[in-house]
Design a protein around this motif. Sequence first.
Motif, PDB file in Angstrom:
ATOM      1  N   ALA A  91     -24.687  29.645  -8.547  1.00 11.50           N
ATOM      2  CA  ALA A  91     -25.915  29.479  -7.752  1.00 11.50           C
ATOM      3  C   ALA A  91     -26.192  28.026  -7.431  1.00 11.50           C
ATOM      4  O   ALA A  91     -27.348  27.607  -7.310  1.00 11.50           O
ATOM      5  N   THR A  92     -25.143  27.227  -7.237  1.00 17.08           N
ATOM      6  CA  THR A  92     -25.348  25.827  -6.854  1.00 17.08           C
ATOM      7  C   THR A  92     -25.949  25.716  -5.462  1.00 17.08           C
ATOM      8  O   THR A  92     -26.724  24.792  -5.189  1.00 17.08           O
ATOM      9  N   ARG A  93     -25.611  26.625  -4.565  1.00 12.60           N
ATOM     10  CA  ARG A  93     -26.195  26.563  -3.223  1.00 12.60           C
ATOM     11  C   ARG A  93     -27.686  26.866  -3.254  1.00 12.60           C
ATOM     12  O   ARG A  93     -28.486  26.256  -2.544  1.00 12.60           O
ATOM     13  N   LEU A 104     -35.665  16.370  -1.643  1.00 13.63           N
ATOM     14  CA  LEU A 104     -34.543  15.625  -2.194  1.00 13.63           C
ATOM     15  C   LEU A 104     -33.363  15.643  -1.242  1.00 13.63           C
ATOM     16  O   LEU A 104     -33.140  16.623  -0.520  1.00 13.63           O
ATOM     17  N   LYS A 105     -32.613  14.559  -1.248  1.00  9.78           N
ATOM     18  CA  LYS A 105     -31.376  14.497  -0.491  1.00  9.78           C
ATOM     19  C   LYS A 105     -30.252  15.013  -1.385  1.00  9.78           C
ATOM     20  O   LYS A 105     -29.962  14.426  -2.427  1.00  9.78           O
ATOM     21  N   VAL A 106     -29.632  16.097  -0.967  1.00  7.74           N
ATOM     22  CA  VAL A 106     -28.695  16.812  -1.835  1.00  7.74           C
ATOM     23  C   VAL A 106     -27.308  16.849  -1.221  1.00  7.74           C
ATOM     24  O   VAL A 106     -27.154  17.152  -0.030  1.00  7.74           O
ATOM     25  N   HIS A 107     -26.325  16.516  -2.041  1.00  6.39           N
ATOM     26  CA  HIS A 107     -24.933  16.725  -1.643  1.00  6.39           C
ATOM     27  C   HIS A 107     -24.463  18.019  -2.276  1.00  6.39           C
ATOM     28  O   HIS A 107     -24.506  18.190  -3.489  1.00  6.39           O
ATOM     29  N   HIS A 108     -24.034  18.940  -1.430  1.00  3.58           N
ATOM     30  CA  HIS A 108     -23.372  20.158  -1.887  1.00  3.58           C
ATOM     31  C   HIS A 108     -22.036  20.201  -1.196  1.00  3.58           C
ATOM     32  O   HIS A 108     -21.871  19.614  -0.132  1.00  3.58           O
ATOM     33  N   TYR A 109     -21.084  20.872  -1.777  1.00  2.00           N
ATOM     34  CA  TYR A 109     -19.710  20.843  -1.277  1.00  2.00           C
ATOM     35  C   TYR A 109     -19.652  20.613   0.234  1.00  2.00           C
ATOM     36  O   TYR A 109     -20.247  21.349   1.008  1.00  2.00           O
ATOM     37  N   ASP A 110     -18.957  19.580   0.630  1.00  2.00           N
ATOM     38  CA  ASP A 110     -18.874  19.199   2.039  1.00  2.00           C
ATOM     39  C   ASP A 110     -17.438  18.805   2.353  1.00  2.00           C
ATOM     40  O   ASP A 110     -16.948  17.768   1.902  1.00  2.00           O
ATOM     41  N   ALA A 111     -16.760  19.655   3.108  1.00  2.00           N
ATOM     42  CA  ALA A 111     -15.352  19.412   3.426  1.00  2.00           C
ATOM     43  C   ALA A 111     -15.184  18.416   4.568  1.00  2.00           C
ATOM     44  O   ALA A 111     -14.065  18.166   5.003  1.00  2.00           O
ATOM     45  N   LYS A 269     -22.772  35.822   0.899  1.00  2.00           N
ATOM     46  CA  LYS A 269     -22.287  35.811   2.277  1.00  2.00           C
ATOM     47  C   LYS A 269     -23.435  35.464   3.209  1.00  2.00           C
ATOM     48  O   LYS A 269     -23.539  35.968   4.305  1.00  2.00           O
ATOM     49  N   GLY A 270     -24.254  34.571   2.719  1.00  2.00           N
ATOM     50  CA  GLY A 270     -25.408  34.162   3.496  1.00  2.00           C
ATOM     51  C   GLY A 270     -25.273  32.771   4.026  1.00  2.00           C
ATOM     52  O   GLY A 270     -24.457  32.510   4.893  1.00  2.00           O
ATOM     53  N   VAL A 271     -26.011  31.844   3.446  1.00  2.00           N
ATOM     54  CA  VAL A 271     -26.172  30.533   4.044  1.00  2.00           C
ATOM     55  C   VAL A 271     -25.304  29.502   3.349  1.00  2.00           C
ATOM     56  O   VAL A 271     -25.306  29.394   2.144  1.00  2.00           O
ATOM     57  N   THR A 272     -24.530  28.741   4.106  1.00  2.00           N
ATOM     58  CA  THR A 272     -23.734  27.658   3.547  1.00  2.00           C
ATOM     59  C   THR A 272     -23.885  26.436   4.424  1.00  2.00           C
ATOM     60  O   THR A 272     -24.231  26.517   5.596  1.00  2.00           O
ATOM     61  N   ARG A 273     -23.610  25.278   3.850  1.00  2.00           N
ATOM     62  CA  ARG A 273     -23.674  24.050   4.635  1.00  2.00           C
ATOM     63  C   ARG A 273     -22.437  23.883   5.499  1.00  2.00           C
ATOM     64  O   ARG A 273     -22.425  23.160   6.460  1.00  2.00           O
ATOM     65  N   THR A 274     -21.347  24.512   5.122  1.00  2.00           N
ATOM     66  CA  THR A 274     -20.107  24.399   5.876  1.00  2.00           C
ATOM     67  C   THR A 274     -19.281  25.643   5.692  1.00  2.00           C
ATOM     68  O   THR A 274     -19.295  26.254   4.635  1.00  2.00           O
ATOM     69  N   SER A 275     -18.539  26.039   6.702  1.00  2.00           N
ATOM     70  CA  SER A 275     -17.734  27.245   6.608  1.00  2.00           C
ATOM     71  C   SER A 275     -16.557  27.082   5.675  1.00  2.00           C
ATOM     72  O   SER A 275     -15.851  28.035   5.388  1.00  2.00           O
TER      73      SER A 275
END
Length: 605
Positions: A91-93, A104-111, A269-275
Amino acid sequence: MFIILVPTLAILANGQSQSSCLVQKRIEAKQNTAIEDSPFSVQQHQCIDNYVQEVRQVLPHYDLSDRRFGGLSRASATRAPILGAGFGTTATRSLAVFARQFGLKVHHYDAEAPSWLELDKHLTRPCGETSYLNEIDFQHILLEEEHDLLLDTPMAEFFLDFYAASPQSKVLLTHRDPQDWAEKRSQFKNNLPLPLQSPCEFTLDNISTADAAKLFTAHEKLVRCMVPPEKLLEINVFEPQTLNTTSVAMFLGAPAPEHYVPFPRISGKGVTRTSEDPEDADAPHDKQKKISLCITGQIRRLELRTKINRLILPLMAGGARVEVLLVLDPRNNTAFIHRGAGERIGNFTIMEGPYQSLSDTVDAFPSGVSVVFDPFMAQDFPIDPRYAAGMALNQTAALEGALERARSHVRQWEAMQRCWELMNNLILPDVAIRLRDDDAILETFELPDSFGVHAPSCADCNGLNDKGAIVLGTGNMLGYFTMPLQFMRFAFDSLVDVQRQRTNVPLNPESVLLNSMMLAQVPVQRLGPNEAPILPAKFLTDGDQAHLCYFQNYNFRPCIRQEIWTYLSSAGKSIYDDADPSELKFLCESNVPPPTGGWPVQSLP
């Protein structure tokens, strides 16, 4: 001979002992030098040694002896972002969305971020080749974009390196049952790295889920051992009864929220910052339409039954990825501008809806839909007195009542702007839908496919229906959700000028919305009752039953297509005005039980 032999043996024995001591001292000196150069303490190095021994029960050749944790970096004394030590699929997302709600400015997995992309490539280097990590400046990666919180791959896999680069950081460990994690993680088609520090080419495909669970557990033990208890927070969103989001918010550095904020429910299978997010690897991103539904208003008059059954579920059944943003005032002083709770109409009494708090709605939504719960209280910006004066003139009402109505309009536009902020916290959708709390959906309908703002053609009041809209196009979404508030606050004269060009009627909320779209050059299209069957409703009770009742007057009658109007007139309840029995005020769906009994689907033709 014997006399000579004994001293010789004694001397040999002493020589061996001295030699062993020298060797031991050299080893200790080497270790002490390594510890002296490290931001970690002797006890923390023991934590790492214990971790390596546990991992070797699964991977016998695992070794970290050549690692200089933190690489080229030196411990930061300037900034200490919060480090997320939990692996993906914990549940990191959801945590990222929650933190962004508090600014907050958050970095989550970003390819797509270059530094992180380069580090991501190191996850699959050949095993036994980890010394190259010593040449990476982990502090530079950690601090280059000035994030407040960093989560997910490859944060967890290089936790020791990032913690070495920022040992003053607080650490947030997202947890779930290890076996559940291993089984869920193994379902992804991607060859995901093992849950290891300084991982290599081996992936989850190479070991059993039982062994993956052991590695997962060893990692969590390592984190608990390395981080002082006062700087560590563990959360398990899969056991909501143990989750206190107020404590999470305060750990993140946010002030304690005035009203409880339920933790976001972000679907796999909902919301992500990147595919490219590995947590969502199986979602057909290129084919799935992403739809954001933002509901604004007040929690105590929220209608959800028709929104779920006639909008959300059909969209999901059609393959769309749906996210719901509940931007609702959580206070109990619900304000109804037109007819308030407790007011009687004949034998019926207007009542509040079934929800007393945002927490009440958590279990209302179907599995697979992402939901963000946002207890929003407007700032109540100053209102240009000309707007309230025009409202009073327009409706021959007292100025005090007009001011109250004007205040509710500005709150509505504030909430719409908050919708945009929350959508930006996620991935911007293909389609954005905005509905009011009391809007009901009369029947399922197809979404338009042309760019612009699509609003019901009825109840436009010489402007644009402000009860709801469907918006396509990122620029159009920005215009629709933010421009009414911006023009009201900073360019009211522009709204007035456009209104004078269009009509001699004073400004009202519908005209503010239309004029804002014209000024922002956002195309507007109007939809008929079969294309946008959206109509405000109220809950009314006759003492034995509760009814969902739709507004009916000269404005709202065109919002219902004839077949549904005929159906409700015969099968439902018709409520007429007390003063004028010939004036129909509400048409109600029948067989709607009180809130305590739930809200089953009522079929319509």
